[in-house]
Design a protein around this motif. Structure first.
Motif, short mmCIF file in Angstrom:
data_model
loop_
_atom_site.label_atom_id
_atom_site.label_comp_id
_atom_site.label_asym_id
_atom_site.label_seq_id
_atom_site.Cartn_x
_atom_site.Cartn_y
_atom_site.Cartn_z
N THR A 206 -5.57 6.24 5.35
CA THR A 206 -6.14 4.95 5.72
C THR A 206 -6.25 4.05 4.49
O THR A 206 -6.91 4.42 3.52
CB THR A 206 -7.55 5.13 6.33
N PRO A 207 -5.60 2.88 4.50
CA PRO A 207 -5.71 1.98 3.35
C PRO A 207 -7.05 1.26 3.32
O PRO A 207 -7.71 1.10 4.35
CB PRO A 207 -4.57 0.99 3.58
N LEU A 208 -7.46 0.84 2.13
CA LEU A 208 -8.70 0.08 1.96
C LEU A 208 -8.37 -1.38 1.73
O LEU A 208 -7.27 -1.72 1.30
CB LEU A 208 -9.50 0.63 0.77
N GLY A 209 -9.35 -2.26 1.97
CA GLY A 209 -9.13 -3.67 1.72
C GLY A 209 -8.12 -4.30 2.66
O GLY A 209 -7.91 -3.83 3.77
N GLU A 210 -7.46 -5.36 2.16
CA GLU A 210 -6.51 -6.13 2.97
C GLU A 210 -5.12 -6.10 2.33
O GLU A 210 -5.02 -6.07 1.11
CB GLU A 210 -6.97 -7.58 3.07
N PRO A 211 -4.07 -6.13 3.13
CA PRO A 211 -2.72 -6.15 2.56
C PRO A 211 -2.46 -7.47 1.83
O PRO A 211 -2.97 -8.52 2.23
CB PRO A 211 -1.81 -6.01 3.78
N ILE A 212 -1.68 -7.40 0.77
CA ILE A 212 -1.34 -8.64 0.05
C ILE A 212 0.01 -9.21 0.50
O ILE A 212 0.41 -10.27 0.04
CB ILE A 212 -1.33 -8.46 -1.48
N MET A 213 0.69 -8.50 1.39
CA MET A 213 1.99 -9.00 1.84
C MET A 213 2.25 -8.59 3.28
O MET A 213 1.59 -7.71 3.83
CB MET A 213 3.11 -8.50 0.92
N SER A 214 3.21 -9.27 3.89
CA SER A 214 3.59 -8.98 5.27
C SER A 214 4.39 -7.68 5.34
O SER A 214 4.84 -7.15 4.32
CB SER A 214 4.45 -10.12 5.81
N ASP A 215 4.57 -7.18 6.55
CA ASP A 215 5.36 -5.95 6.74
C ASP A 215 6.78 -6.12 6.24
O ASP A 215 7.36 -5.20 5.66
CB ASP A 215 5.38 -5.56 8.22
N SER A 216 7.37 -7.30 6.47
CA SER A 216 8.76 -7.51 6.05
C SER A 216 8.86 -7.59 4.52
O SER A 216 9.86 -7.15 3.94
CB SER A 216 9.34 -8.78 6.69
N GLU A 217 7.84 -8.12 3.88
CA GLU A 217 7.83 -8.15 2.41
C GLU A 217 7.66 -6.73 1.86
O GLU A 217 8.40 -6.31 0.95
CB GLU A 217 6.69 -9.03 1.91
N LEU A 218 6.71 -5.99 2.41
CA LEU A 218 6.49 -4.61 1.96
C LEU A 218 7.76 -3.78 2.13
O LEU A 218 8.07 -2.92 1.30
CB LEU A 218 5.33 -3.99 2.74
#
Length: 314
Positions: A206-218
């Protein structure tokens, strides 16, 4: 969010006995070069927000995937990733394009390479812009040895060196999970778990916080590391003590005009004696964590362009 299809197509260039995958924009601005250097575990794509703005501002922007990353060469020998090789690649990149010098921009490990570039090839560096990682003073004890004394054997810099291959395998087995968990912002403050932080991150479901990029960027990062694995990039860490020896006789003062951008919530410590080694430095602080140019793209780009404009006026 940025559309990955908008990023320039790369060219493979032979330099310094390796091939570098280089993304370019603003070729019409020949004569005004700027080189953007990514960190770990990153990719040229980490500069996606800055590239078009710099090209529009009149720069010939070059963003290499440095050795060990993307479609660039991944030499097998650990010593092929020392500071002489990494800066030698950038000097050879300037030779390839016919430039005597350029402005160099670095984030994280890319900043370490840019500091090294200014030390080892000062005539090739006109201006320095570094994000997150300040100048690292060369103390009396080699860097990994010093970190082991202060931070212990589980600290990831030390672990990478003392237990080669262990973390590499875990990260390779959990590439998506590791990168998804790493590229976060606004993570809650908490006591660090025992063990090696990067291995823990790769295994966390489980990740913490918020993503810094979209799924396509990741997906751009995930695809790249699924292809290369992490060992090439980790080998940069395995040369820290070698770099300490290689820099023994180098003038430690960086005279070039320099911009240092810190993230106020970045875990990387600031250098309180920065002005001692980088006398011509201006410092900018942004309200973000470690992934500065991706977390605060507009603010980062504005800070860079504003500072560059002031340099041109003086």
């Amino acid at each position: 969010m940025f559309n990955p299809t908008d990023f320039p197509k790369p060219t493979l260039i032979s330099v310094n006995d390796v091939k570098l995958e280089v993304f370019e924009m603003g070729q019409q601005n020949a004569g005004n070069p700027i080189v953007l250097c990514h960190g770990w575990p990153e990719h040229a794509f980490s500069w996606r927000y800055q590239v078009p703005a710099l090209a529009k501002a009149g720069y010939h922007v070059m963003v290499p995937n440095q050795r060990g990353y993307g479609n660039s060469s991944c030499p097998k020998e650990v010593t092929a990733y020392d500071i002489e090789h990494l800066t030698g690649d950038l000097a050879a990149l300037l030779d390839h394009y016919g430039y005597e010098d350029a402005t160099f921009v670095g984030h994280d490990w890319g900043a370490m390479v840019v500091w090294g570039m200014a030390l080892l090839h000062p005539d090739r560096v006109s201006k320095v812009i570094n994000l997150s990682l300040p100048y690292q003073e060369r103390g009396e004890v080699p860097w990994v040895e010093f970190m082991e004394q202060i931070l212990g054997s589980d600290y990831y810099f030390v672990h990478f060196n003392r237990r080669p291959g262990v973390a590499d395998d875990v990260l390779d087995e959990n590439t998506f999970q590791f990168l998804r968990n790493l590229y976060r912002k606004n993570e809650p403050l908490r006591e660090p778990d025992p063990g090696m932080a990067m291995i823990n991150l790769a295994k966390a479901e489980t990740p913490l916080g918020e993503p810094i990029m979209s799924d396509s960027e990741l997906a751009v990062f995930v695809t790249a590391f699924e292809s290369t694995g992490f060992t090439g990039g980790i080998n940069w860490y395995r040369n820290l003590d070698r770099n300490w020896y290689l820099l023994a006789d180098v003038n430690p003062v960086i005279e070039q005009p320099t911009l240092m951008i810190y993230g106020d919530r970045d875990a990387v410590p600031r250098n309180e004696s920065l002005h001692k080694f980088v006398p011509n430095v201006e410092v900018v602080n942004l309200d973000c964590g470690h992934w500065i140019q991706q977390e605060k793209p507009e603010e980062t780009t504005f800070a860079i362009l504003k500072w560059l404009e002031l340099q041109d006026d003086t």
